[in-house]
Design an enzyme around this catalytic site. Structure first.
Site, PDB file in Angstrom:
ATOM      1  N   ASP A   1       1.136  -1.444  -0.248  1.00 20.05           N
ATOM      2  CA  ASP A   1       0.209   0.340  -0.099  1.00 20.05           C
ATOM      3  C   ASP A   1       1.182   1.491   0.389  1.00 20.05           C
ATOM      4  OD1 ASP A   1      -1.847   2.075   0.609  1.00 20.05           O
ATOM      5  OD2 ASP A   1      -2.390   1.693   2.944  1.00 20.05           O
TER       6      ASP A   1
ATOM      7  N   ASP B   1      -3.710   3.656   2.265  1.00 22.37           N
ATOM      8  CA  ASP B   1      -5.130   3.913   2.737  1.00 22.37           C
ATOM      9  C   ASP B   1      -5.795   2.266   3.709  1.00 22.37           C
ATOM     10  OD1 ASP B   1      -4.818   1.893   0.595  1.00 22.37           O
ATOM     11  OD2 ASP B   1      -6.776   3.383  -0.984  1.00 22.37           O
TER      12      ASP B   1
ATOM     13  N   ILE C   1      -5.308  -0.137   1.424  1.00 22.29           N
ATOM     14  CA  ILE C   1      -5.343  -0.844   0.205  1.00 22.29           C
ATOM     15  C   ILE C   1      -4.116  -0.907  -0.624  1.00 22.29           C
ATOM     16  CG2 ILE C   1      -6.851  -1.752  -1.841  1.00 22.29           C
ATOM     17  CD1 ILE C   1      -9.294  -0.487   0.200  1.00 22.29           C
TER      18      ILE C   1
ATOM     19  N   ASP D   1      -1.613  -1.167  -4.261  1.00 24.48           N
ATOM     20  CA  ASP D   1      -1.708  -0.334  -5.105  1.00 24.48           C
ATOM     21  C   ASP D   1      -0.886  -0.482  -6.487  1.00 24.48           C
ATOM     22  OD1 ASP D   1      -0.084   1.548  -3.889  1.00 24.48           O
ATOM     23  OD2 ASP D   1      -1.917   2.237  -2.783  1.00 24.48           O
TER      24      ASP D   1
ATOM     25  N   ASP E   1      -4.632 -10.177 -15.739  1.00 24.11           N
ATOM     26  CA  ASP E   1      -6.348 -11.115 -15.446  1.00 24.11           C
ATOM     27  C   ASP E   1      -7.126 -10.503 -16.079  1.00 24.11           C
ATOM     28  OD1 ASP E   1      -7.868 -12.548 -14.852  1.00 24.11           O
ATOM     29  OD2 ASP E   1      -6.667 -12.461 -12.260  1.00 24.11           O
TER      30      ASP E   1
ATOM     31  N   ASN F   1     -15.482 -14.437 -18.703  1.00 23.50           N
ATOM     32  CA  ASN F   1     -17.116 -14.728 -18.272  1.00 23.50           C
ATOM     33  C   ASN F   1     -18.375 -14.255 -17.983  1.00 23.50           C
ATOM     34  OD1 ASN F   1     -18.947 -17.583 -18.244  1.00 23.50           O
ATOM     35  ND2 ASN F   1     -18.845 -16.724 -15.968  1.00 23.50           N
TER      36      ASN F   1
ATOM     37  N   ASP G   1     -22.979 -13.202 -16.264  1.00 17.78           N
ATOM     38  CA  ASP G   1     -22.662 -13.510 -17.475  1.00 17.78           C
ATOM     39  C   ASP G   1     -22.528 -13.384 -18.947  1.00 17.78           C
ATOM     40  OD1 ASP G   1     -21.927 -15.814 -15.099  1.00 17.78           O
ATOM     41  OD2 ASP G   1     -22.182 -17.639 -16.595  1.00 17.78           O
TER      42      ASP G   1
ATOM     43  N   ASP H   1     -10.139 -16.137 -16.202  1.00 18.99           N
ATOM     44  CA  ASP H   1     -10.764 -16.513 -15.709  1.00 18.99           C
ATOM     45  C   ASP H   1     -11.722 -17.595 -15.828  1.00 18.99           C
ATOM     46  OD1 ASP H   1     -10.990 -15.781 -13.062  1.00 18.99           O
ATOM     47  OD2 ASP H   1     -13.116 -15.538 -13.802  1.00 18.99           O
TER      48      ASP H   1
ATOM     49  N   GLU I   1      -7.485 -20.791 -16.696  1.00 18.58           N
ATOM     50  CA  GLU I   1      -7.967 -20.749 -15.073  1.00 18.58           C
ATOM     51  C   GLU I   1      -8.982 -21.803 -15.265  1.00 18.58           C
ATOM     52  OE1 GLU I   1      -9.684 -20.181 -10.864  1.00 18.58           O
ATOM     53  OE2 GLU I   1     -10.537 -19.218 -12.832  1.00 18.58           O
TER      54      GLU I   1
ATOM     55  N   HIS J   1      -5.099 -17.289  -5.535  1.00 17.93           N
ATOM     56  CA  HIS J   1      -5.435 -16.304  -4.292  1.00 17.93           C
ATOM     57  C   HIS J   1      -6.860 -17.018  -3.936  1.00 17.93           C
ATOM     58  CE1 HIS J   1      -7.242 -15.427  -8.120  1.00 17.93           C
ATOM     59  NE2 HIS J   1      -8.416 -15.222  -7.643  1.00 17.93           N
ATOM     60  N   ASP J   2      -7.707 -18.159  -4.994  1.00 18.14           N
ATOM     61  CA  ASP J   2      -8.999 -19.104  -4.020  1.00 18.14           C
ATOM     62  C   ASP J   2      -8.368 -19.879  -3.511  1.00 18.14           C
ATOM     63  OD1 ASP J   2     -10.759 -17.121  -6.081  1.00 18.14           O
ATOM     64  OD2 ASP J   2      -9.613 -18.388  -7.346  1.00 18.14           O
TER      65      ASP J   2
HETATM   66  C1  NOJ Z   1     -11.866 -17.116 -10.473  1.00 15.23           C
HETATM   67  C2  NOJ Z   1     -10.913 -16.691  -9.865  1.00 15.23           C
HETATM   68  O1  NOJ Z   1      -9.477 -16.281  -9.584  1.00 15.23           O
HETATM   69  C3  NOJ Z   1     -11.463 -15.763  -8.355  1.00 15.23           C
HETATM   70  O2  NOJ Z   1     -11.244 -15.217  -7.118  1.00 15.23           O
HETATM   71  C4  NOJ Z   1     -12.739 -15.769  -8.644  1.00 15.23           C
HETATM   72  O3  NOJ Z   1     -14.303 -15.266  -8.091  1.00 15.23           O
HETATM   73  C5  NOJ Z   1     -14.180 -16.255  -9.930  1.00 15.23           C
HETATM   74  N1  NOJ Z   1     -13.362 -17.311 -11.431  1.00 15.23           N
HETATM   75  C6  NOJ Z   1     -15.002 -15.563 -10.667  1.00 15.23           C
HETATM   76  O4  NOJ Z   1     -14.876 -15.127 -11.128  1.00 15.23           O
END
Ligand code: NOJ
Length: 558
Positions: free
Chosen positions: A28, A32, A34, A36, A105, A109, A183, A213, A281, A349-350
């Protein structure tokens, strides 16, 4: 072992280290709370020292942040939270000066419900954008006169209904993810053109490619038929999305035509000399995982596109599983087309943090595996210092996915730079997610001074990958270690060879390798005790969960 020529040209993606930045949590620069884009530019030196060849930037586009940027309101802009288009230009310029590529990224979709296309589309059935999203009439009306959704599809993040009623059109729209992520209708050529134009916008700015994505969802059953219930679903154990078997809401064959159109953009005359590249992905879903990956290579264009390989997230940590997979997968790629680039990811990140999923010793071993396998090696920010999942108090939960299960906030906490205030991530009084409590020991500054730290291990491996022709571009061959718990493989190019041994067992092992697999000097180990000191003799001792790299001796061919 096949005899591929060793002097062929290599695209940058081959053998690269790609560092995934989740912009909100990286650094950051304007206090703030967050992260950047100027914060990223400021820290490029850190990435260079790590041996990073390319950065993947998670979304930074204008967005209401219903899904933290994966709901894009303008494909050709930068959200004010993250900075400006000029900041992106500056980042691209400075990264390229350091020899670091940038892929961004791309979320094809769905858009945000605040995207201008959707704002107009939802207004009427006769609008310029009326057919840009997936609109369907109700299946009927219930006793109270309420419209019934066209089918039983549910959305991925929470498992709730995937259809939302729009009074202005008297129709439902489909959202495979959050209700605020309608979508796009990929069957409409105008939509495809618009996304390809967005690609060109960023390519013209100089980006080196895209991480694309949720591609599976771009192609659905054209008849929009119901899904069947999943007989194996266990409430509480599985995410709510898992209650149905999803054969209709995604992964229909038209997908490859769409992805090929996108890949073709990368080969347009203007861009092809820059070796632009895209990584898709899509999590494999069947037992024929090698075939599923292969289908993507075959269905796109391996010269410019590759699917993510997610085995690092799903294979059990067992020697046999890895031996079988690696042997089959790399042979399949080679046999199919030598242009195929593998792309391994053990975190993102998921997904919960590697250390939380596997424990520290295995996470370190996995780093050795990741950074010595062929293809692209993706490191999610923070994995290189062994960050663990954060604890998110109920009043700080951010992720919409937290409504349908665990949520993804724990793996998105700010990167730990120092042992100081806010882990050196920000000088704000409050950060967007809390700092994880182990930051005093697990941070970049402290670990930089510790030769046995996670970060030192990653730096050694980064240097090795970048300076070794065999690890970057060499042949890959699974070798017989004579011990079922130990995976072994060789990376060879010309007369340079490295041998990697991974002990998957929680007990130490002693190996006697076959004479033709003679080991040369020891290079690096995952184990903090032996990371830099280990003697290679004809007997190799490996500690519990230890992975080690040795020079190999190439025996001249008869
Ligand atoms: C995959 C992404 O990595 C995830 O973070 C997101 O929530 C979904 N696609 C929807 O875009």
């Amino acid at each position: 072992m096949s005899t591929k020529p060793t002097s062929t040209h290599h695209r940058w993606a081959e053998g690269s280290i790609v560092y995934q930045i989740y912009p909100r949590s990286f650094y950051d620069s304007n206090s703030d709370g967050i992260g950047d884009i100027p914060g990223i530019t400021k820290k490029l030196g850190y990435l260079e020292d790590l041996g990073v060849n390319a950065i993947w930037l998670s979304p930074f586009y204008p967005s209401p942040m219903a899904d933290f940027g994966y709901d894009v309101a303008d494909y050709c802009g930068v959200d004010a939270i993250f900075g400006t288009l000029d900041d992106m230009d500056e980042l691209l310029k400075e990264a390229h000066e350091r020899g670091i590529r940038i892929i961004v990224d791309l979320v094809p979709n769905h858009s945000s419900d605040e995207h201008e296309w959707f704002r107009q589309s939802r207004q009427s059935r006769e609008d310029r954008y009326s057919d840009w999203y997936i609109w369907k009439d109700p299946r009927g009306h219930d006793k109270e006169g309420k419209p019934i959704p066209p089918n039983n599809w549910v959305e991925v993040l929470t498992g709730g209904p995937a259809w939302e009623w729009e009074p202005a059109r008297q129709q439902f729209y489909l959202h495979s993810f959050d209700v605020r992520q309608p979508d796009l209708n990929w069957a409409n050529p105008e939509v495809r053109d618009a996304i390809k134009d967005a690609m060109r916008f960023w390519l013209d700015k100089g980006v080196d490619g895209f991480r694309v994505d949720a591609v599976h969802f771009m192609a659905k059953d054209p008849l929009y038929r119901d899904e069947k219930p999943n007989p194996h679903y266990v409430e509480g154990r599985d995410t709510r999305y898992g209650a149905l078997i999803h054969t209709n809401n995604h992964a229909w064959p038209q997908l490859y035509a769409y992805l090929s159109e996108m890949a073709a953009v990368l080969k347009e005359e203007k861009y092809k000399h820059g070796e632009r590249f895209m990584i898709t992905e899509a999590y494999p879903e069947t037992h024929n995982r090698v075939d599923e990956y292969l289908e993507f290579y075959e269905g796109m264009d391996p010269e410019v596109a590759a699917p993510f390989n997610f085995e690092g997230l799903s294979l059990p940590w067992e020697a046999k599983a890895w031996r079988d997979f690696l042997g089959t997968f790399h042979k399949a790629l080679n046999d199919f087309n030598s242009l195929c680039v593998a792309s391994y990811a053990f975190g993102n990140h998921d997904q919960h943090r590697m250390v939380t999923r596997m424990g520290e010793p295995i996470a370190r071993s996995a780093a050795v595996l990741l950074l010595t396998l062929p293809g692209m090696a993706f490191i999610y920010n923070g994995e290189e210092i062994g960050m663990k999942n954060g604890n998110i108090p109920a009043d700080m939960v951010q992720d919409p996915g937290a409504r349908g299960g665990d949520g993804r906030d724990p793996e998105r906490t700010p990167l730990q730079w120092t042992a100081g205030e806010n882990a050196g991530f920000s000088t704000a009084s409050r950060t967007w997610l809390p700092i994880t409590d182990n930051y005093k020991t697990h941070n970049i500054e402290t670990e930089s001074k510790d030769p046995d730290s996670f970060l030192s291990l990653y730096r050694h491996l980064g240097k090795l990958r970048n300076t070794s022709a065999s690890i970057k571009h060499g042949e890959f061959e699974v070798i017989d270690t004579g011990n079922t718990y130990v995976l072994g493989y060789a990376r060879t190019r010309g007369d340079e060879r490295y041998i990697v041994l991974v002990n998957f067992s929680k007990k130490p092992v002693s190996l006697s390798l076959k004479p033709d697999l003679a080991l040369g000097a020891f290079v690096v180990s995952s184990d903090p005790e032996t990371m830099l000191v280990k003697t290679a003799t004809d007997k190799v001792e490996l500690r519990a969960h230890e992975a080690a790299v040795f020079e190999g001796v190439v025996t001249p061919k008869e």
